[in-house]
Structures are given as C-alpha cells and as structure tokens.
Design a protein around this motif. Structure first.
Motif, PDB file in Angstrom:
ATOM      1  N   PRO A   1      42.266  45.715  46.524  1.00  0.00           N
ATOM      2  CA  PRO A   1      43.162  44.397  47.062  1.00  0.00           C
ATOM      3  C   PRO A   1      44.034  44.965  48.122  1.00  0.00           C
ATOM      4  O   PRO A   1      44.584  45.988  48.296  1.00  0.00           O
ATOM      5  N   SER A   2      43.869  44.232  49.197  1.00  0.00           N
ATOM      6  CA  SER A   2      44.570  44.325  50.477  1.00  0.00           C
ATOM      7  C   SER A   2      45.834  43.545  50.245  1.00  0.00           C
ATOM      8  O   SER A   2      46.147  42.661  49.535  1.00  0.00           O
ATOM      9  N   ALA A   3      46.818  44.153  50.973  1.00  0.00           N
ATOM     10  CA  ALA A   3      48.171  43.087  51.056  1.00  0.00           C
ATOM     11  C   ALA A   3      48.323  42.095  51.953  1.00  0.00           C
ATOM     12  O   ALA A   3      49.239  41.588  52.782  1.00  0.00           O
TER      13      ALA A   3
ATOM     14  N   LEU B   1      32.157  28.356  51.515  1.00  0.00           N
ATOM     15  CA  LEU B   1      31.798  30.082  51.399  1.00  0.00           C
ATOM     16  C   LEU B   1      32.329  30.049  49.658  1.00  0.00           C
ATOM     17  O   LEU B   1      33.059  29.571  49.333  1.00  0.00           O
ATOM     18  N   ILE B   2      31.389  30.844  48.933  1.00  0.00           N
ATOM     19  CA  ILE B   2      31.841  31.399  47.581  1.00  0.00           C
ATOM     20  C   ILE B   2      32.321  32.859  47.501  1.00  0.00           C
ATOM     21  O   ILE B   2      31.341  33.624  48.038  1.00  0.00           O
ATOM     22  N   GLY B   3      33.690  33.127  47.374  1.00  0.00           N
ATOM     23  CA  GLY B   3      34.069  34.282  47.389  1.00  0.00           C
ATOM     24  C   GLY B   3      34.209  35.216  46.143  1.00  0.00           C
ATOM     25  O   GLY B   3      34.735  34.590  45.280  1.00  0.00           O
ATOM     26  N   LEU B   4      34.184  36.489  46.100  1.00  0.00           N
ATOM     27  CA  LEU B   4      34.844  37.450  45.383  1.00  0.00           C
ATOM     28  C   LEU B   4      36.101  38.012  46.052  1.00  0.00           C
ATOM     29  O   LEU B   4      35.643  38.858  46.846  1.00  0.00           O
ATOM     30  N   TYR B   5      37.458  37.877  45.282  1.00  0.00           N
ATOM     31  CA  TYR B   5      38.486  38.083  46.155  1.00  0.00           C
ATOM     32  C   TYR B   5      39.234  38.682  45.208  1.00  0.00           C
ATOM     33  O   TYR B   5      39.638  38.519  44.170  1.00  0.00           O
ATOM     34  N   ALA B   6      40.290  39.578  45.873  1.00  0.00           N
ATOM     35  CA  ALA B   6      41.221  40.451  45.113  1.00  0.00           C
ATOM     36  C   ALA B   6      42.276  40.661  46.230  1.00  0.00           C
ATOM     37  O   ALA B   6      42.033  40.935  47.540  1.00  0.00           O
ATOM     38  N   THR B   7      43.523  40.699  45.866  1.00  0.00           N
ATOM     39  CA  THR B   7      44.785  40.687  46.684  1.00  0.00           C
ATOM     40  C   THR B   7      45.915  41.287  45.999  1.00  0.00           C
ATOM     41  O   THR B   7      46.055  41.176  44.559  1.00  0.00           O
ATOM     42  N   SER B   8      46.693  42.112  46.815  1.00  0.00           N
ATOM     43  CA  SER B   8      48.027  42.733  46.180  1.00  0.00           C
ATOM     44  C   SER B   8      49.220  41.905  46.640  1.00  0.00           C
ATOM     45  O   SER B   8      50.118  42.436  46.662  1.00  0.00           O
ATOM     46  N   ALA B   9      48.965  40.694  47.340  1.00  0.00           N
ATOM     47  CA  ALA B   9      49.848  39.993  47.972  1.00  0.00           C
ATOM     48  C   ALA B   9      49.779  38.572  47.728  1.00  0.00           C
ATOM     49  O   ALA B   9      49.785  37.628  48.482  1.00  0.00           O
ATOM     50  N   ASN B  10      49.611  38.382  46.554  1.00  0.00           N
ATOM     51  CA  ASN B  10      49.308  36.893  45.792  1.00  0.00           C
ATOM     52  C   ASN B  10      50.574  36.177  46.384  1.00  0.00           C
ATOM     53  O   ASN B  10      51.630  36.344  45.827  1.00  0.00           O
TER      54      ASN B  10
END
Length: 579
Positions: A428-430, A563-572
């Motif tokens: 996950p990016s910020a 677009l259908i995405g697989l997503y991760a974040t450390s800045a929710n």
C-alpha cells in the motif's frame, strides 16, 4: 478529443513509467503498511447481445476490442497488422496489438512502457495520452507512433522502432506544434508529412468548436516538423457555413494517384461522424465528398435495440486479398442509455472499388458481427488471442509476466507489486484513490455491460488508515470501493461511494476473521452489487444494489471507461462510524 488548444507548451520533461516484470520488487519509499495478497481473479462477461446474436459461419464480432480501447489507429507491414489505442493516464501507455488477418489479435504490450517515456503522475484520469497514430514507413523500414500527451507540458511527440514485436520504442521527441491528434503520412517519393487538429489562426475563430486541420513537412533525419511549412488544409469541416465542430483525427491515404484526407467531425459524443476529402496533393486543395459523412450513427432511431453510438475517429488499412477495412471507435450504451464500458474499437469492411471509400453498413445500424476476410479462421475464443463476445478471464498471477491487460494509473506497477507463489502482493502507498497521484492499484477494463468480477484477498489492516479491496472506478472523483479496514481493534468491510468528489459510506460489515476473504462485484442492467464470502459460504451482499450512473461517461465526464481495480492504501481517507 474535445479539449482546448494546447498553448505555450514548455520543454519536454522526462517521462515516468516502467515495464513491470514479475520478480523481486523493491518497495518504493512512499509505501508503508501491511501488504495485501490478491489471488484467483475471475472476470466473466455475459451481455445479452451475444446470446441473441450467436456468430454465423464466416462472421466475427465487432467491437474487436471491448472496453476502454478508444481512438484506434492501424498500420501494415507485409502480412503484419499493428493497432494502437489511447490510454490517458493508464500506465504503461498506448496498448499495441498484432494480427495477421484483422480478426485474431494478440496484445504485444504497450508502446510507452518506461519512465523516460511517460509523465502522467499528476494528471486527471482523462488527461495523458490522446489519439496515438501508428505508421510504417517502407522507405526506412521504421514504425512511428505520434500522439499528444496532455500532461507535464509535453504536447505532441513521436517515438519509433524497427520492430513493434520487440518493442524498444525510443524515448519521445517533442514536436514543435500545438493542437492534438497528429498523424504521419509517407508519400511514394519518400517525403513525409504530419497532419493534425488545431485552433484557427488567432482572431479567426468563427464559433465554438471551430477547428482546422493543418499539415507540415516532416524532416525524417531530425524527426521534426520543418518550420514555416504549416498550412491549413481544412477550415471548420465539410461545410463551414453549417458550423461543423471538432474536425479532428486526420489521416491521409494515397490511392490511384489521388490523396484522400479522412477526419472525424462533430465531436466524440452523440454527433460523431467520419468524413472524407480528395485532392491532387498532400497539401490539397481538398474537396469533400458529396456523400459525407461516410460513417455515423447519429441520425438513427434512438429506440432501436442493441444500439451502437458515437461512431467515428476511424483509420483505414488494406487487408488480406486487397480488401480494405476501417477501424473506429464507438460505444454500446447500457439499458439506462449510459456508457460505462467506454469507447471501444470496432471494425468494418470498406468498399473502395469506386472513387470514395464506403464503410459497409457504416450509415446503418451497426450489427454485432461483420464478415471475415476470405480464408480466415476465427480463433478469438480459443484463449490464444484477445477475446471478444462473451468470455471469461482468469488470472492466478502465477505467470512469469503480468498479463498486459492489467494497468496502473499514473505510475509504474513495479513500484507497488510483488509476485509470490500464492498470488500478487500489493504494497500500500500513502496515497488514496481519490488523489491525482500514482496509486497502489491494478486495473482491468470493464468489457461488458453485464459482468461478474471476483478475487480472493488475504489482508490484515493495522489501523483505520489501512484499506484493501476492490473498486469500480470511472475517475478519481467517481467510483465505488469495497475495502477491508480496521477500527477499535475490529475489522470491517466498508462500501464507499465517491460521487463528484463527495464520499459517502453506503454500508459496513463487521468481519470476525478477516483472513481469506473473497470479494465480488457484479453488474446487471446498469446496477452493481458488491458482496463477499469466507471459506465455503455463499456470497453475501454488502449494502444495496447500486446505480451504475456514476460509473458512466455521461455522468462522470471524460474519455475513459469504467475500470475494475485491486486496491490497497495506507492513507485511507474514509471517515466512518462503527457504531
């Protein structure tokens, strides 16, 4: 593309992109938090039109590229055909396809696949790369791709290679002219020209949407237009007295000693069309055909079934056996008459036995299939080629290279992806998905009006700032996300709607044991349903059935498809209440 004229474009910056190769991934300094493991992605399309129109013998489906593959351009060397599309801020950029028969296509990869070629890191989703043109020059055995990059002050640019199958396209060369939609033409005598859309000369704009087509001599040694050779060859369009708008997407062809200039006219929406002119020289003067437009759907009954609309922005190629074909963009509105799949690549035979090229049925309601070239076998459903019609796409992420259909936004995939035997890790990016920055998300184009997409997720968020899941996205301001996060030492699936930049929590589901989730999104008749399951249990809906309107071009604007995405974040960014 309907944008304002590019003015005062600054000197070219280095582009930011790179090819993603599965293997060890060095985590970017901006990433943090626990990784999300995605595995067993499964996309299945089930549009009624393909059930209602099974392929007859000797036919193949059009569109040939379903989903957001707009602004097609095509060229030929011998028996090899190459096709490219606009990619906006998708990274890598400009997908390129190869065929030997115009029916069965394989994706070779992307033209712009390096950081030195593409700089879209701060661009909105409908900026970036517009209307690429690919041309083969037999005089120096070289392929050229010219395009407009609406970001980072770059503007019009050219790259080239001696073999698209190998890739290795050069770094961009900035071209010294304004406007959009450049295209190259190589004459029989070896001379080269560039044509493009531009604004009228200063002080001569007669109405909103008034544009012109310009031509320049092109220096093949310097890869640059020759200063002072620019000339307007079309002013306004077919008949300026009718105030035609957005003459653009020009291409020049030479046949039987005459020069033909073909352009899009009417804007890339409901009034879109294709028109053609004839001249004795690449510089004209050009006379429009009395039969213009030669391709359009704008005049047809809007209540017809299985509608195709917005047809235009075409390119021609001589196909197998000397028969001509035209590729072009069009859209397939859903049951609510909205466009979620974006502008797609269609194809039609073209009869050029007379003076003018005639798209076969191009002024009639387009059918779901067209006749195949003589002697060609349709293999689009075999798995060896890019599929169309109703099909499934499975990816367990075990291949040695990532499938070329997966793209990131604004930055290279290798910055946040890592391969493992158990699946695909996203670091996950910020950065949140609603920001105009590179995000840690991998996207697959929605290719059907009705579809189901599923993926397994193994993820343990550490706080409410951590989130990973799936998203259906039209832009950074319009999307849905179903993500796993954590608050007060408990885990939740949270369903968010982002509409015109306003975030709303639609539903939340407490998860006792968050490992090994399966997430699903399904669309039917322009309504989307998100759900989840664990283990052998059945899928359970999260929230209500949702309108697909915010995932349409009509509501969200812009030029892309969903677009259908697989997503991760450390800045929710989601602010929500677990009570």
């Amino acid at each position: 593309m309907m944008i304002k004229k590019l003015k005062n474009i600054s000197s070219a910056l280095l582009y930011a992109s790179s090819v993603f190769l599965f293997g060890a991934c060095q985590q970017d300094a901006a990433t943090s938090g626990t990784e999300a493991l995605f595995s067993n992605f499964n996309y299945t399309g089930n549009d009624a039109v393909y059930d209602n129109y099974p392929l007859p013998e000797g036919q193949f489906y059009s569109p040939i590229l379903q989903g957001c593959y707009p602004d097609p351009s095509i060229t030929r060397k011998g028996e090899d055909y190459y096709l490219v599309n606009s990619s906006f801020v998708m990274f890598p950029g400009v997908p390129i396809f190869h065929s030997t028969d115009l029916v069965n296509w394989k994706q070779l990869g992307h033209v712009l696949d390096r950081e030195s070629q593409l700089d879209v890191k701060n661009a909105g989703i409908s900026e970036g790369i517009y209307a690429p043109d690919i041309q083969y020059n037999p005089h120096n055995d070289t392929f050229y791709m010219v395009t407009t990059q609406i970001s980072a002050g770059i503007g019009n640019m050219v790259v080239k290679t001696d073999d698209p199958k190998k890739g290795d396209w050069t770094d961009p060369i900035k071209l010294n002219f304004d406007g959009i939609d450049p295209a190259l033409f190589f004459d029989d005598d070896g001379k080269a020209y560039i044509v493009h859309n531009d604004a009228p000369d200063e002080g001569k704009e007669l109405y909103k949407g008034h544009r012109v087509i310009k031509i320049w001599d092109y220096d093949l040694e310097k890869d640059q237009v020759i200063a002072g050779t620019d000339q307007i060859i079309v002013d306004g369009g077919v008949d300026i007295q009718e105030k035609p708008i957005w003459i653009e997407g020009p291409h020049i062809y030479k046949k039987d000693g005459k020069y033909f200039l073909m352009c899009a006219e009417g804007g890339t929406g409901g009034n879109h069309s294709e028109v053609i002119f004839i001249g004795d020289s690449p510089r004209g003067p050009f006379k429009p055909a009395a039969t213009n437009p030669i391709l359009s759907q704008r005049h047809l009954d809007k209540s017809r079934t299985d509608r195709v609309e917005w047809a235009g922005h075409a390119d021609l190629v001589e196909g197998p056996g000397g028969a001509w074909y035209g590729v072009f963009l069009a859209v397939r509105p859903n049951s609510n008459n909205l466009v979620n799949t974006g502008r797609e690549t269609f194809i039609l035979p073209v009869d050029w036995t007379g003076k003018w090229p005639v798209f076969a049925g191009g002024m009639e309601a387009l059918k779901p299939y067209v006749p195949m070239p003589e002697g060609v076998s349709n293999q689009t459903q075999t798995g060896r080629y890019f599929p169309n019609g109703n099909f499934s796409f499975q990816d367990n992420f075990q291949q040695t290279e990532l499938d070329a259909r997966w793209v990131a936004l604004r930055g290279s995939r290798e910055k946040f992806l890592r391969r493992h035997d158990s699946g695909l890790h996203i670091s996950p990016s910020a950065v949140s998905i609603n920001e105009k920055k590179p995000i840690s998300a991998l996207f697959y184009r929605q290719q059907h009006k009705d579809f189901t997409a599923e993926v397994d997720l193994n993820y343990l968020p550490r706080s409410h700032k951590d989130l990973a899941g799936i998203t259906c996205m039209q832009s950074e301001a319009f999307y849905y996300t179903l993500g796993l996060t954590k608050k007060n030492d408990e885990y939740y699936l949270v369903l968010e709607q982002m509409s015109d930049g306003v975030s709303t929590i639609l539903a939340q589901e407490k998860i006792k044991h968050p490992e090994d989730l399966s997430l699903r999104v399904a669309s039917k008749n322009d309504y989307y349903q998100f759900s989840f399951k664990q283990g052998d249990a059945d899928y359970r809906a999260v929230g209500d059935v949702l309108s697909g309107n915010i995932l349409s071009t009509d509501v969200a604007g812009g030029f892309t498809g969903a677009l259908i995405g697989l997503y991760a974040t450390s800045a929710n960014h989601i602010a929500w209440d677990t009570q």
